[in-house]
Design a protein around this motif. Sequence first.
Motif, PDB file in Angstrom:
ATOM      1  N   ALA A 168       0.845  -1.193   0.000  1.00 61.69           N
ATOM      2  CA  ALA A 168       0.000   0.000   0.000  1.00 61.69           C
ATOM      3  C   ALA A 168       0.879   1.241   0.000  1.00 61.69           C
ATOM      4  CB  ALA A 168      -0.917   0.003   1.217  1.00 61.69           C
ATOM      5  N   ILE A 169       0.356   2.303  -0.580  1.00 61.57           N
ATOM      6  CA  ILE A 169       1.032   3.590  -0.529  1.00 61.57           C
ATOM      7  C   ILE A 169       0.093   4.625   0.078  1.00 61.57           C
ATOM      8  CG2 ILE A 169       2.505   3.111  -2.519  1.00 61.57           C
ATOM      9  CD1 ILE A 169       0.631   4.965  -4.166  1.00 61.57           C
ATOM     10  N   LYS A 170       0.664   5.713   0.554  1.00 58.38           N
ATOM     11  CA  LYS A 170      -0.128   6.848   1.018  1.00 58.38           C
ATOM     12  C   LYS A 170       0.416   8.100   0.353  1.00 58.38           C
ATOM     13  CE  LYS A 170       2.599   7.469   5.269  1.00 58.38           C
ATOM     14  NZ  LYS A 170       2.519   7.636   6.735  1.00 58.38           N
ATOM     15  N   ILE A 171      -0.477   9.053   0.081  1.00 55.07           N
ATOM     16  CA  ILE A 171      -0.116  10.231  -0.700  1.00 55.07           C
ATOM     17  C   ILE A 171      -0.636  11.488  -0.015  1.00 55.07           C
ATOM     18  CG2 ILE A 171      -0.412  11.416  -2.922  1.00 55.07           C
ATOM     19  CD1 ILE A 171      -0.749   8.663  -4.222  1.00 55.07           C
ATOM     20  N   GLY A 172       0.175  12.528  -0.027  1.00 54.43           N
ATOM     21  CA  GLY A 172      -0.249  13.836   0.450  1.00 54.43           C
ATOM     22  C   GLY A 172       0.235  14.910  -0.501  1.00 54.43           C
ATOM     23  N   PHE A 173      -0.593  15.924  -0.746  1.00 63.07           N
ATOM     24  CA  PHE A 173      -0.137  17.008  -1.620  1.00 63.07           C
ATOM     25  C   PHE A 173      -0.779  18.327  -1.222  1.00 63.07           C
ATOM     26  CE2 PHE A 173      -3.805  15.125  -3.782  1.00 63.07           C
ATOM     27  CZ  PHE A 173      -4.510  16.207  -4.269  1.00 63.07           C
ATOM     28  N   HIS A 174      -0.167  19.428  -1.700  1.00 67.92           N
ATOM     29  CA  HIS A 174      -0.663  20.768  -1.392  1.00 67.92           C
ATOM     30  C   HIS A 174      -0.191  21.736  -2.460  1.00 67.92           C
ATOM     31  CE1 HIS A 174      -1.901  24.273   0.921  1.00 67.92           C
ATOM     32  NE2 HIS A 174      -0.686  24.774   0.790  1.00 67.92           N
ATOM     33  N   HIS A 175      -1.059  22.700  -2.796  1.00 68.26           N
ATOM     34  CA  HIS A 175      -0.714  23.733  -3.771  1.00 68.26           C
ATOM     35  C   HIS A 175      -0.362  25.014  -3.034  1.00 68.26           C
ATOM     36  CE1 HIS A 175      -0.786  25.567  -7.795  1.00 68.26           C
ATOM     37  NE2 HIS A 175      -1.175  26.658  -7.148  1.00 68.26           N
ATOM     38  N   GLY A 176       0.789  25.588  -3.398  1.00 63.66           N
ATOM     39  CA  GLY A 176       1.209  26.816  -2.745  1.00 63.66           C
ATOM     40  C   GLY A 176       2.562  27.270  -3.261  1.00 63.66           C
ATOM     41  N   PRO A 177       3.169  28.265  -2.608  1.00 65.44           N
ATOM     42  CA  PRO A 177       4.449  28.808  -3.056  1.00 65.44           C
ATOM     43  C   PRO A 177       5.609  27.861  -2.755  1.00 65.44           C
ATOM     44  CG  PRO A 177       3.746  29.890  -1.031  1.00 65.44           C
ATOM     45  CD  PRO A 177       2.613  29.015  -1.449  1.00 65.44           C
ATOM     46  N   VAL A 178       6.532  27.761  -3.704  1.00 71.97           N
ATOM     47  CA  VAL A 178       7.744  26.970  -3.524  1.00 71.97           C
ATOM     48  C   VAL A 178       8.939  27.780  -4.022  1.00 71.97           C
ATOM     49  CG1 VAL A 178       6.585  24.744  -3.759  1.00 71.97           C
ATOM     50  CG2 VAL A 178       7.541  25.856  -5.787  1.00 71.97           C
ATOM     51  N   LEU A 179      10.104  27.435  -3.529  1.00 72.87           N
ATOM     52  CA  LEU A 179      11.362  27.985  -4.018  1.00 72.87           C
ATOM     53  C   LEU A 179      12.134  26.868  -4.701  1.00 72.87           C
ATOM     54  CD1 LEU A 179      12.557  30.231  -1.035  1.00 72.87           C
ATOM     55  CD2 LEU A 179      11.642  30.991  -3.231  1.00 72.87           C
ATOM     56  N   VAL A 180      12.625  27.128  -5.908  1.00 70.10           N
ATOM     57  CA  VAL A 180      13.401  26.143  -6.661  1.00 70.10           C
ATOM     58  C   VAL A 180      14.855  26.558  -6.638  1.00 70.10           C
ATOM     59  CG1 VAL A 180      13.662  24.946  -8.848  1.00 70.10           C
ATOM     60  CG2 VAL A 180      11.405  25.756  -8.148  1.00 70.10           C
ATOM     61  N   THR A 181      15.698  25.709  -6.060  1.00 72.11           N
ATOM     62  CA  THR A 181      17.123  25.984  -5.977  1.00 72.11           C
ATOM     63  C   THR A 181      17.888  24.762  -6.456  1.00 72.11           C
ATOM     64  OG1 THR A 181      16.711  27.360  -4.027  1.00 72.11           O
ATOM     65  CG2 THR A 181      19.003  26.764  -4.487  1.00 72.11           C
ATOM     66  N   ASP A 182      18.606  24.907  -7.568  1.00 72.11           N
ATOM     67  CA  ASP A 182      19.393  23.795  -8.121  1.00 72.11           C
ATOM     68  C   ASP A 182      18.551  22.545  -8.300  1.00 72.11           C
ATOM     69  OD1 ASP A 182      21.678  25.392  -8.143  1.00 72.11           O
ATOM     70  OD2 ASP A 182      22.192  24.839  -6.079  1.00 72.11           O
ATOM     71  N   GLY A 183      17.315  22.721  -8.797  1.00 73.82           N
ATOM     72  CA  GLY A 183      16.455  21.573  -9.091  1.00 73.82           C
ATOM     73  C   GLY A 183      15.728  20.995  -7.902  1.00 73.82           C
ATOM     74  N   ASP A 184      15.960  21.537  -6.691  1.00 70.14           N
ATOM     75  CA  ASP A 184      15.262  21.032  -5.504  1.00 70.14           C
ATOM     76  C   ASP A 184      14.234  22.070  -5.065  1.00 70.14           C
ATOM     77  OD1 ASP A 184      14.582  19.307  -3.536  1.00 70.14           O
ATOM     78  OD2 ASP A 184      16.370  19.600  -2.302  1.00 70.14           O
ATOM     79  N   LEU A 185      13.256  21.628  -4.262  1.00 68.36           N
ATOM     80  CA  LEU A 185      12.173  22.495  -3.826  1.00 68.36           C
ATOM     81  C   LEU A 185      12.189  22.687  -2.322  1.00 68.36           C
ATOM     82  CD1 LEU A 185       9.121  21.103  -5.854  1.00 68.36           C
ATOM     83  CD2 LEU A 185      10.761  22.854  -6.535  1.00 68.36           C
ATOM     84  N   SER A 186      11.755  23.863  -1.895  1.00 70.22           N
ATOM     85  CA  SER A 186      11.554  24.135  -0.476  1.00 70.22           C
ATOM     86  C   SER A 186      10.419  25.146  -0.378  1.00 70.22           C
ATOM     87  CB  SER A 186      12.843  24.699   0.155  1.00 70.22           C
ATOM     88  OG  SER A 186      13.224  25.906  -0.479  1.00 70.22           O
TER      89      SER A 186
END
Length: 348
Positions: free
Chosen positions: A142-160
Motif C-alpha cells: 500500500a502507498i499513502k499520498i499527500g499534496f498541497h498547492h502553494g508557493p515553492v522555491l526552486v534551488t538547483d532543481g530542488d524544492l523548499s
Amino acid sequence: MPDGGLLRADTPCRRTETQRKWPSEQHEIRRNCNDQMRTRKQVSSATDPTGRNQQLATVLFADICDSTWLFEKYGDWRARQLESRVIEILAARTAEYGGTLVRTIGDEIMSCFADAEKATNAACEMQAAVKDDPSLLEFGIAIKIGFHHGPVLVTDGDLSGDAVNVAARMVSLARPDQIITTAETIGRLPGDAQERTRRLGRSRIRGERDEMQIIEVIWQESATLTQLLGGGHPEEAHLFARLILEHRGASIEVVANAERFSVGRGPRNDLIVDQDLVSRHHAVIEFRQGKFILIDASTNGTHVLLENGARFFVQREEFTLHDRGIICLGQAVTIGDPDLIHYQCEQA
C-alpha cells in the motif's frame, strides 16, 4: 483518460491500455523526468534577489507504507526489487500527468505539478496502478499520498517552502491507501472533482498560524464511500479541546492546536522518560478529527490502562485517548511505577 483530464464524480479511476504500459527501465523514467524539468518554467514564477526561482505549484509526496516490514519478511534483495517497482510506477505516473520527479527519498518520492488538478489525477492513478500491478498483487503493498498547492522555491532543481512543508504534513497524516490534501488545494479543482472528496477535520501544521482543513480524495468506489459522499461534508466537532498529562509530579497541557507532542528517551522529546525499555522516539500524540491520538513508534510498545480497568497494548499503531487513564512506555502498567503517565481528556 486524456493527459491531465478531469476525474468525473461518477467515474472511478480507470486506465487505458496505453496508460498500463509503464516504463520498464529506470533510465526511461529519468529521461522523462528530465524533459519535465526543462518545462518547469511554464509554471508562473519569479526570481528573487538570491537567484532562487519562486513558483506556485502543487507538491506531492507518495510513500510506501510499512516498507520496513517488507525487508524483514522478504530480505534485502527481494524487498529492494519491490520497492524499486513501486517507485518506478510512481515516477511514471508523475511524468504521465506532466509532473516532475524532484527526488526519491528511500521509499518515498517527491513530485511537483503545475496545478492541483494534474496532481489529483496523478495521485489517483498512482494508487490504482500500485494496486493493479501484477508483480505486486501477492504482496499487498500500500502507498499513502499527500499534496498541497502553494508557493515553492526552486534551488538547483530542488524544492523548499510552504507547499513542501504542508505536503509533507499531509502524507504524514495519511493512512495506507489514502490521498490527503488541504481544503485550499481542493478549492482549485473543478466542481465535479471536488465532489469526490470528504472532510476529515482540522490539523495543526508546522509554520501555519491556524489549523488547516484536511481533505481526503476518494480514488476508489465502494458502497460505503458512496454513502459518505452522498451525505455531504459535515464539519467534525472537536470532542476534546485539551489533554492533561501528569508525569513525576509535573503537569503538562497539550492543546488542540498544538503540534505533535513527542514522548521517549531521547533528549529532544517534549516529555522525556529515561528508562531502558523506552525507545528514543517512542510515541507521539496528535490532535486529529476532534480527538487526541496516541501513535506508537517503539520497539517495546505502549501500554494503556483505562479508568474502567480495560488494558490495551499499542505497538506500531494508533490509539484514541478518551476520558482518563494511564500510559506506560515499554512495559505493562504497574501501579506505583514513578514513570507512569496519567492522562485526562477535557471537552471543549
